[in-house]
Design a protein around this motif. Structure first.
Motif, mmCIF file in Angstrom:
data_model
loop_
_atom_site.group_PDB
_atom_site.id
_atom_site.type_symbol
_atom_site.label_atom_id
_atom_site.label_comp_id
_atom_site.label_asym_id
_atom_site.label_seq_id
_atom_site.Cartn_x
_atom_site.Cartn_y
_atom_site.Cartn_z
ATOM 1 N N LYS A 8 -34.490 -19.242 -34.154
ATOM 2 C CA LYS A 8 -33.431 -19.522 -33.184
ATOM 3 C C LYS A 8 -33.904 -19.249 -31.757
ATOM 4 O O LYS A 8 -33.590 -20.000 -30.830
ATOM 5 C CB LYS A 8 -32.197 -18.683 -33.502
ATOM 6 C CG LYS A 8 -31.440 -19.114 -34.746
ATOM 7 C CD LYS A 8 -30.223 -18.241 -34.979
ATOM 8 C CE LYS A 8 -29.442 -18.696 -36.210
ATOM 9 N NZ LYS A 8 -28.258 -17.823 -36.455
ATOM 10 N N VAL A 9 -34.675 -18.161 -31.593
ATOM 11 C CA VAL A 9 -35.198 -17.814 -30.269
ATOM 12 C C VAL A 9 -36.105 -18.930 -29.750
ATOM 13 O O VAL A 9 -36.006 -19.343 -28.581
ATOM 14 C CB VAL A 9 -35.948 -16.473 -30.320
ATOM 15 C CG1 VAL A 9 -36.765 -16.251 -29.053
ATOM 16 C CG2 VAL A 9 -34.964 -15.323 -30.512
ATOM 17 N N TRP A 10 -36.989 -19.419 -30.617
ATOM 18 C CA TRP A 10 -37.887 -20.498 -30.195
ATOM 19 C C TRP A 10 -37.105 -21.775 -29.849
ATOM 20 O O TRP A 10 -37.422 -22.482 -28.885
ATOM 21 C CB TRP A 10 -38.907 -20.790 -31.297
ATOM 22 C CG TRP A 10 -40.103 -19.894 -31.274
ATOM 23 C CD1 TRP A 10 -40.373 -18.867 -32.113
ATOM 24 C CD2 TRP A 10 -41.180 -19.952 -30.341
ATOM 25 N NE1 TRP A 10 -41.556 -18.260 -31.778
ATOM 26 C CE2 TRP A 10 -42.084 -18.912 -30.687
ATOM 27 C CE3 TRP A 10 -41.487 -20.767 -29.255
ATOM 28 C CZ2 TRP A 10 -43.259 -18.679 -29.982
ATOM 29 C CZ3 TRP A 10 -42.661 -20.533 -28.552
ATOM 30 C CH2 TRP A 10 -43.523 -19.499 -28.912
ATOM 31 N N ILE A 11 -36.066 -22.078 -30.625
ATOM 32 C CA ILE A 11 -35.265 -23.278 -30.363
ATOM 33 C C ILE A 11 -34.555 -23.162 -29.017
ATOM 34 O O ILE A 11 -34.543 -24.108 -28.213
ATOM 35 C CB ILE A 11 -34.246 -23.499 -31.500
ATOM 36 C CG1 ILE A 11 -34.984 -23.885 -32.794
ATOM 37 C CG2 ILE A 11 -33.244 -24.575 -31.125
ATOM 38 C CD1 ILE A 11 -34.101 -23.912 -34.021
ATOM 39 N N VAL A 12 -33.975 -21.975 -28.763
ATOM 40 C CA VAL A 12 -33.295 -21.761 -27.484
ATOM 41 C C VAL A 12 -34.274 -21.914 -26.328
ATOM 42 O O VAL A 12 -33.973 -22.530 -25.291
ATOM 43 C CB VAL A 12 -32.623 -20.372 -27.449
ATOM 44 C CG1 VAL A 12 -32.126 -20.034 -26.043
ATOM 45 C CG2 VAL A 12 -31.466 -20.317 -28.443
ATOM 46 N N TRP A 13 -35.473 -21.379 -26.495
ATOM 47 C CA TRP A 13 -36.482 -21.469 -25.428
ATOM 48 C C TRP A 13 -36.885 -22.922 -25.172
ATOM 49 O O TRP A 13 -36.980 -23.361 -24.028
ATOM 50 C CB TRP A 13 -37.702 -20.639 -25.809
ATOM 51 C CG TRP A 13 -38.778 -20.662 -24.762
ATOM 52 C CD1 TRP A 13 -38.847 -19.931 -23.620
ATOM 53 C CD2 TRP A 13 -39.959 -21.481 -24.777
ATOM 54 N NE1 TRP A 13 -39.985 -20.218 -22.914
ATOM 55 C CE2 TRP A 13 -40.697 -21.172 -23.599
ATOM 56 C CE3 TRP A 13 -40.478 -22.423 -25.662
ATOM 57 C CZ2 TRP A 13 -41.904 -21.791 -23.293
ATOM 58 C CZ3 TRP A 13 -41.683 -23.044 -25.367
ATOM 59 C CH2 TRP A 13 -42.374 -22.723 -24.185
ATOM 60 N N LEU A 14 -37.112 -23.661 -26.258
ATOM 61 C CA LEU A 14 -37.517 -25.063 -26.110
ATOM 62 C C LEU A 14 -36.437 -25.902 -25.440
ATOM 63 O O LEU A 14 -36.732 -26.852 -24.702
ATOM 64 C CB LEU A 14 -37.855 -25.656 -27.483
ATOM 65 C CG LEU A 14 -39.155 -25.154 -28.131
ATOM 66 C CD1 LEU A 14 -39.264 -25.643 -29.567
ATOM 67 C CD2 LEU A 14 -40.361 -25.612 -27.321
ATOM 68 N N PRO A 106 -41.290 -16.408 -26.064
ATOM 69 C CA PRO A 106 -40.064 -17.011 -25.532
ATOM 70 C C PRO A 106 -39.056 -15.976 -25.033
ATOM 71 O O PRO A 106 -38.362 -16.217 -24.039
ATOM 72 C CB PRO A 106 -39.506 -17.805 -26.718
ATOM 73 C CG PRO A 106 -40.099 -17.182 -27.930
ATOM 74 C CD PRO A 106 -41.462 -16.739 -27.504
ATOM 75 N N VAL A 107 -38.969 -14.831 -25.725
ATOM 76 C CA VAL A 107 -38.006 -13.811 -25.310
ATOM 77 C C VAL A 107 -38.318 -13.315 -23.904
ATOM 78 O O VAL A 107 -37.447 -13.286 -23.020
ATOM 79 C CB VAL A 107 -37.998 -12.640 -26.316
ATOM 80 C CG1 VAL A 107 -37.259 -11.443 -25.726
ATOM 81 C CG2 VAL A 107 -37.342 -13.053 -27.619
#
Length: 569
Positions: A8-14, A106-107
């Motif tokens: 989810k973190v990677w998706i939000v970052w992308l 990403p965080v």
């Protein structure tokens, strides 16, 4: 953090990062007036500073805020955001973040971008302007103060959010030491950044050299100073731990204390203490694992090769900063999640007597000075364990019969006295069984005293097997033995005594006669037994023993032997 949360973190970052970069460029276009090479020089300065973080109480501090302020004031929000993002990337690459922790990219990048946007936006709202320094610092004072405060507060809000909702940490506080250290580092570096901004207007590129080089050197000196402070603190803790563990004479207590102190002193997810003295394979005697805590174990570390065995064979400590360095060396006890490992030998008289191995899931958690500290601790532990073993051996010899290894009568008498002293606290009956082997002199005269000793040892073994945890067995003297039965009424004690009589009389003893060229002999032995129970048949230790002795002689010996007799007052 769970695997689902990481995705989810990677998706939000992308989804968010490209949009935020584009929006920043659109609404706050860069100001590249002047020498564009200065932007590259400022990035190099940011990158160098980012590669020299200081870890204070578990918090990584790197002093890029001052440089990023100068970039922001001179070139605007977009350039500051891009250079800060690149500096964070350099910082994480320098930490060599593993694939397992790759979500930190990403965080951290999103967090610093939000901090940059909020702080920069507030600066503009308060009337601040970017570009070359106008010569009037007063007009920039209020916006700059707003920028600094928002930098600290927004950063802490985001950290607090991450801990609670992303990392699921409990009992986290908003105002903690991390916020204090962040405020201190920001407060120290931002004035330097403002100075760099002003000088760059008047001096140009040379200002980056005049301010940047001393700033980098100061960061390096502070890093070295704090590293030396950490080493000194560790050495002081080492001395205190050494004093604590050498004061104890209980091995289990020593090992528990050692592991508790070490896991508080270092970053430790797994710890193993292994015995290497007079063993074919390393034997784990105490371990700590974050899911199970401290556990006493006694299993051999018997696989073909491993980190601990290499330390055992070579006698030299080993340090690995990440799993890739050691994963092909072992198929042993370290879990798949472990990364950094440190393993040191415990030595006594230049001989390896044990191994201490620590591991953590985090990379680069151990440094070279940790080997020095652990070697000192290992030597303290080796001395403490050796002292405890000597004490236990001395105590065992003072309490045990050297022939049968049963407790001697002096120790038995102390136990019996203690039973009487605590009888008011625990008023339950207990019994004495006193037994004497019948015609034992004939065994010595016929087969020799060595054979007689073999019989005594055989009787001692059978008594211990029969009594088990029901009581205490001791050698009374000569061919006499005594048993203290805990929490037994008189009739129950008589039955136990009868079982002991049968265990001796019904099974033969195998000996090798000293008087017949060592020929094998099978003989039978019997015993006469007397029983007395407290408190009715003895109100003190000596009276109880005396009454059991009377029962044995008058009720068993004088009535034909090989029988159990009860004391009759």
């Amino acid at each position: 953090m769970t695997a689902i949360m990481k995705r989810k973190v990677w998706i939000v970052w992308l989804l968010c990062w490209p949009l935020l970069i584009f929006a920043t460029f659109y609404f706050f276009p860069p100001d590249f007036t002047g020498n564009k090479a200065d932007v590259l020089a400022l990035f190099v300065l940011l990158a160098v500073v980012a590669m020299m973080p200081i870890n204070v109480k578990g918090t990584d501090l790197f002093f890029i805020q001052g440089i990023s302020l100068a970039v922001f004031l001179r070139y605007g929000l977009f350039v500051e955001t891009i250079l800060t993002q690149l500096a964070i990337l350099v910082f994480l690459l320098n930490l060599r973040v593993t694939k397992k922790d790759s979500h930190r990219y990403p965080v951290n990048m999103l967090m610093f971008m939000i901090v940059s946007l909020v702080s920069g936006g507030l600066f503009y709202l308060l009337g601040g302007s970017t570009g070359e320094f106008s010569g009037n610092a007063i007009t920039q004072l209020v916006p700059s103060i707003g920028y600094i405060l928002s930098l600290i507060i927004v950063n802490q809000i985001l950290l607090h959010f991450l801990r609670i909702y992303i990392y699921k940490e409990v009992n986290t506080k908003f105002f903690d030491k991390d916020m204090l250290w962040e405020a201190i580092s920001t407060g120290v570096t931002l004035p330097v950044g403002f100075l760099l901004y002003m000088l760059h207007t008047y001096l140009g590129t040379i200002a980056i050299f005049f301010v940047g080089v001393p700033f980098v050197l100061a960061s390096l000196m502070l890093r070295l100073y704090y590293s030396s402070r950490k080493v000194n603190d560790l050495l002081q803790q080492t001395s205190e731990i050494g004093q604590q563990i050498t004061q104890s004479l209980d091995i289990d207590e020593i090992l528990d204390l050692f592991l508790n102190e070490v896991k508080d002193m270092f970053v430790v997810d797994y710890a193993y203490i292994m015995d290497a003295e007079q063993v074919e394979n390393l034997r784990i005697i105490k371990s700590f694992e974050k899911e199970r805590g401290i556990q006493a174990t006694a299993k051999d570390h018997s696989f073909e090769e491993g980190i601990s065995r290499r330390v055992w064979r070579s006698g030299r400590s080993r340090l690995y900063t990440k799993r890739a360095q050691w994963k092909n060396l072992t198929q042993g006890i370290l879990p798949q999640t472990a990364n950094a490992v440190i393993s040191v030998p415990m030595k006594r008289n230049k001989k390896v007597v044990g191994i201490i191995t620590l591991a953590t899931d985090r990379v680069r958690s151990y440094e070279k000075h940790h080997i020095l500290v652990m070697q000192i601790l290992a030597n303290y532990l080796a001395v403490a364990v050796d002292n405890a073993r000597h004490y236990e051996e001395t105590k065992r010899r003072s309490e045990r019969c050297p022939l049968t290894n049963l407790y001697n009568f002096r120790f038995f008498n102390e136990v019996l006295d203690e039973k009487y002293n605590r009888f008011d606290e625990n008023p339950t009956p207990f019994s004495i069984i006193l037994l004497d082997l019948d015609h034992f002199k004939k065994v010595n005269d016929t087969f020799g005293h060595h054979s007689g000793n073999d019989v005594l040892c055989g009787v001692a073994n059978r008594l211990e097997e029969e009594v088990g945890n029901k009581g205490t067995v001791a050698r009374f003297g000569g061919e006499e033995f005594v048993v203290l039965l805990e929490n037994h009424f008189h009739n129950e004690s008589l039955q136990v005594a009868e079982d002991l009589r049968c265990a001796i009389a019904d099974r033969p003893f195998e000996i090798f006669s000293d008087l017949d060229n060592g020929d094998r002999q099978v003989i039978y032995v019997t015993a006469s037994i007397g029983v007395a129970t407290a408190p009715d048949q003895g109100d003190d230790a000596q009276t109880l023993i005396r009454n059991a002795d009377r029962a044995m002689y008058t009720g068993a010996k004088q009535r034909g032997r090989n029988r159990v007799a009860s004391y009759v007052g």
